[in-house]
Design a protein around this motif. Structure first.
Motif, PDB file in Angstrom:
ATOM      1  N   CYS A 292      45.009  28.630  47.943  1.00  0.00           N
ATOM      2  CA  CYS A 292      43.550  28.719  47.775  1.00  0.00           C
ATOM      3  C   CYS A 292      43.139  30.153  47.434  1.00  0.00           C
ATOM      4  O   CYS A 292      42.277  30.377  46.575  1.00  0.00           O
ATOM      5  CB  CYS A 292      42.834  28.243  49.036  1.00  0.00           C
ATOM      6  N   HIS A 293      43.778  31.119  48.087  1.00  0.00           N
ATOM      7  CA  HIS A 293      43.527  32.525  47.753  1.00  0.00           C
ATOM      8  C   HIS A 293      43.964  32.829  46.324  1.00  0.00           C
ATOM      9  O   HIS A 293      43.234  33.473  45.564  1.00  0.00           O
ATOM     10  CB  HIS A 293      44.258  33.436  48.744  1.00  0.00           C
ATOM     11  N   GLU A 294      45.132  32.369  45.946  1.00  0.00           N
ATOM     12  CA  GLU A 294      45.645  32.662  44.601  1.00  0.00           C
ATOM     13  C   GLU A 294      44.720  32.072  43.530  1.00  0.00           C
ATOM     14  O   GLU A 294      44.347  32.747  42.571  1.00  0.00           O
ATOM     15  CB  GLU A 294      47.062  32.082  44.382  1.00  0.00           C
TER      16      GLU A 294
ATOM     17  N   LEU B 224      46.299  51.364  45.211  1.00  0.00           N
ATOM     18  CA  LEU B 224      45.449  51.174  44.029  1.00  0.00           C
ATOM     19  C   LEU B 224      45.233  49.691  43.754  1.00  0.00           C
ATOM     20  O   LEU B 224      44.135  49.259  43.432  1.00  0.00           O
ATOM     21  CB  LEU B 224      46.098  51.816  42.801  1.00  0.00           C
ATOM     22  N   TYR B 225      46.324  48.934  43.870  1.00  0.00           N
ATOM     23  CA  TYR B 225      46.232  47.484  43.699  1.00  0.00           C
ATOM     24  C   TYR B 225      45.274  46.900  44.737  1.00  0.00           C
ATOM     25  O   TYR B 225      44.390  46.106  44.430  1.00  0.00           O
ATOM     26  CB  TYR B 225      47.629  46.863  43.842  1.00  0.00           C
ATOM     27  N   TRP B 226      45.463  47.325  45.963  1.00  0.00           N
ATOM     28  CA  TRP B 226      44.671  46.815  47.094  1.00  0.00           C
ATOM     29  C   TRP B 226      43.174  47.071  46.897  1.00  0.00           C
ATOM     30  O   TRP B 226      42.349  46.183  47.073  1.00  0.00           O
ATOM     31  CB  TRP B 226      45.178  47.508  48.363  1.00  0.00           C
TER      32      TRP B 226
ATOM     33  N   GLY C 171      40.914  33.415  44.108  1.00  0.00           N
ATOM     34  CA  GLY C 171      40.809  34.874  44.050  1.00  0.00           C
ATOM     35  C   GLY C 171      41.368  35.457  42.767  1.00  0.00           C
ATOM     36  O   GLY C 171      40.700  36.235  42.086  1.00  0.00           O
ATOM     37  N   HIS C 172      42.625  35.086  42.434  1.00  0.00           N
ATOM     38  CA  HIS C 172      43.325  35.801  41.356  1.00  0.00           C
ATOM     39  C   HIS C 172      43.263  35.144  39.985  1.00  0.00           C
ATOM     40  O   HIS C 172      43.140  35.828  38.973  1.00  0.00           O
ATOM     41  CB  HIS C 172      44.802  35.977  41.727  1.00  0.00           C
ATOM     42  N   ILE C 173      43.460  33.822  39.953  1.00  0.00           N
ATOM     43  CA  ILE C 173      43.706  33.165  38.666  1.00  0.00           C
ATOM     44  C   ILE C 173      42.564  33.329  37.647  1.00  0.00           C
ATOM     45  O   ILE C 173      42.812  33.689  36.493  1.00  0.00           O
ATOM     46  CB  ILE C 173      44.066  31.672  38.847  1.00  0.00           C
TER      47      ILE C 173
ATOM     48  N   TYR D 117      45.825  38.236  54.745  1.00  0.00           N
ATOM     49  CA  TYR D 117      47.210  38.593  54.962  1.00  0.00           C
ATOM     50  C   TYR D 117      47.382  40.076  55.235  1.00  0.00           C
ATOM     51  O   TYR D 117      48.325  40.715  54.839  1.00  0.00           O
ATOM     52  CB  TYR D 117      48.104  38.121  53.805  1.00  0.00           C
ATOM     53  N   ARG D 118      46.451  40.591  56.011  1.00  0.00           N
ATOM     54  CA  ARG D 118      46.475  42.027  56.279  1.00  0.00           C
ATOM     55  C   ARG D 118      47.544  42.419  57.284  1.00  0.00           C
ATOM     56  O   ARG D 118      48.037  43.534  57.274  1.00  0.00           O
ATOM     57  CB  ARG D 118      45.125  42.431  56.825  1.00  0.00           C
TER      58      ARG D 118
ATOM     59  N   VAL E 130      42.441  45.244  42.554  1.00  0.00           N
ATOM     60  CA  VAL E 130      42.706  43.812  42.324  1.00  0.00           C
ATOM     61  C   VAL E 130      42.398  42.966  43.567  1.00  0.00           C
ATOM     62  O   VAL E 130      41.960  41.828  43.461  1.00  0.00           O
ATOM     63  CB  VAL E 130      44.157  43.583  41.846  1.00  0.00           C
ATOM     64  N   GLU E 131      42.608  43.515  44.764  1.00  0.00           N
ATOM     65  CA  GLU E 131      42.291  42.731  45.973  1.00  0.00           C
ATOM     66  C   GLU E 131      40.859  42.931  46.478  1.00  0.00           C
ATOM     67  O   GLU E 131      40.217  41.972  46.887  1.00  0.00           O
ATOM     68  CB  GLU E 131      43.267  43.024  47.117  1.00  0.00           C
ATOM     69  N   PHE E 132      40.365  44.176  46.475  1.00  0.00           N
ATOM     70  CA  PHE E 132      39.060  44.395  47.100  1.00  0.00           C
ATOM     71  C   PHE E 132      38.080  45.176  46.235  1.00  0.00           C
ATOM     72  O   PHE E 132      37.109  45.749  46.748  1.00  0.00           O
ATOM     73  CB  PHE E 132      39.234  45.063  48.481  1.00  0.00           C
TER      74      PHE E 132
HETATM   75 FE    FE Z   1      46.036  38.517  46.703  1.00  0.00          FE
END
Ligand code: FE
Ligand code: HBI
Length: 303
Positions: free
Chosen positions: A177-179, A217-219, A182-184, A1-2, A222-224
């Protein structure tokens, strides 16, 4: 989602920000960016009317959800489950060598299987028990201010629709699928869960410029984010953990150029987020979660 982040940045300037006192002060429906209901032209589902209908049906369920109520159940189709199963299969092949230890541990808690797409409500209950985090459904990409602010109240906004089936290994926007992949899982890790909340807390009173910095910072965490482990560099960022191509690129520069690894210093200017189609050219490499947490704490206190 860039692709979408460009739109978000333009929106920073229009914003009048009231400091939320609780999660009830943050709307999950007022500031949906990017694709909203009408998908942008480069989206793989752009010409698929059935897909758009399905995506907006699931998005509307999210808009009706009230904090404290169970997350609406979605009956996923065989095609949607097949997409999930394919992604799960590919990623679980790479995770043992590419994902950080904490992710591999928390991943086990969820018993993901290819023939059943988990429902957000049951995942939210696991998180609530483990770390006091909750999931709130959202119709699409949420404005970064709302998204980060909600993390101050240990709330993670999750999309509930599935990406378009024509390109199962790619999505220009977050999907379930990402959530989930990736995150959960890491939100069930107490130390990581606290670290994510720190970014949220710092965002509550941030100026526009500080908010942009916190988004970066998040990016880059938490993302990369990546972390040093005994046997090499491992991923902890969700954009990495949920992408087969990006995980391979992180370690081998599959598309021809090896990425750069840098130390994270939240007080330094961070590079522009690279959200064109393609993989990250640089990753921030952290010692461990407690090191990230103390750096973020120091930065948050400075705001
Ligand atoms: Fe994300
Ligand atoms: N919204 N639904 C959703 N999911 C995300 O992962 C997300 C978001 N909004 C902003 C965002 N992520 C980040 O990339 C930062 O802009 C904060």
């Amino acid at each position: 989602y860039r692709f979408i982040v460009t739109t978000q940045l333009a929106d920073f300037n229009k914003q009048v920000h009231k400091i939320p006192q609780s999660i009830h002060d943050i709307s999950n429906g007022d500031h949906i960016l990017g694709f909203g209901v009408e998908l942008a032209e480069h989206h793989p589902g752009f010409h698929d009317e059935e897909y758009k209908k399905r995506r907006s049906y699931i998005g509307n369920l999210a808009k009706l959800h009230k904090i404290g109520e169970p997350i609406p159940h979605v009956e996923y189709s065989d095609e949607e489950i097949k997409i999930w199963g394919e992604i799960l299969g590919k990623l679980t092949y790479l995770h043992p060598t590419h994902a950080c230890k904490r992710y591999l541990d928390t991943f086990q808690l969820f018993n993901f299987v290819p023939d059943r797409l988990p429902c957000l409500q049951e995942l939210s209950e696991v998180l609530m028990m483990r770390t006091g985090w909750q999931i709130r459904p959202v119709a699409g990409l949420l404005h970064p201010t709302d998204f980060l602010n909600a993390m101050a109240f240990r709330t993670f906004h999750c999309t509930q629709y599935v990406r378009h089936g024509s390109q199962p290994m790619y999505t220009p926007e977050p999907d379930i699928c990402h959530e989930i992949l990736g995150h959960i899982p890491l939100l069930a890790d107490p130390e990581f869960a606290n670290l994510v909340q720190l970014i949220g807390l710092a965002s509550l009173r941030a100026s526009k410029q500080e908010m942009l910095h916190l988004t970066k910072l998040y990016w880059y965490t938490v993302e990369f984010g990546t972390v040093k482990e005994r046997d090499g560099v491992k991923a902890f960022g969700a954009g990495l953990l949920s992408s087969f191509g990006e995980l391979q690129h992180m370690l081998s520069g599959e598309d021809g150029s090896m990425p750069i690894f840098e130390d994270l210093d939240p007080f330094k200017k961070l590079p522009k987020m690279d959200h064109k189609c393609g993989f990250q050219k640089r990753y921030f490499l952290c010692e461990n979660f407690s090191d990230v947490a103390s750096k973020l704490t120091a930065y948050a206190k400075s705001l």
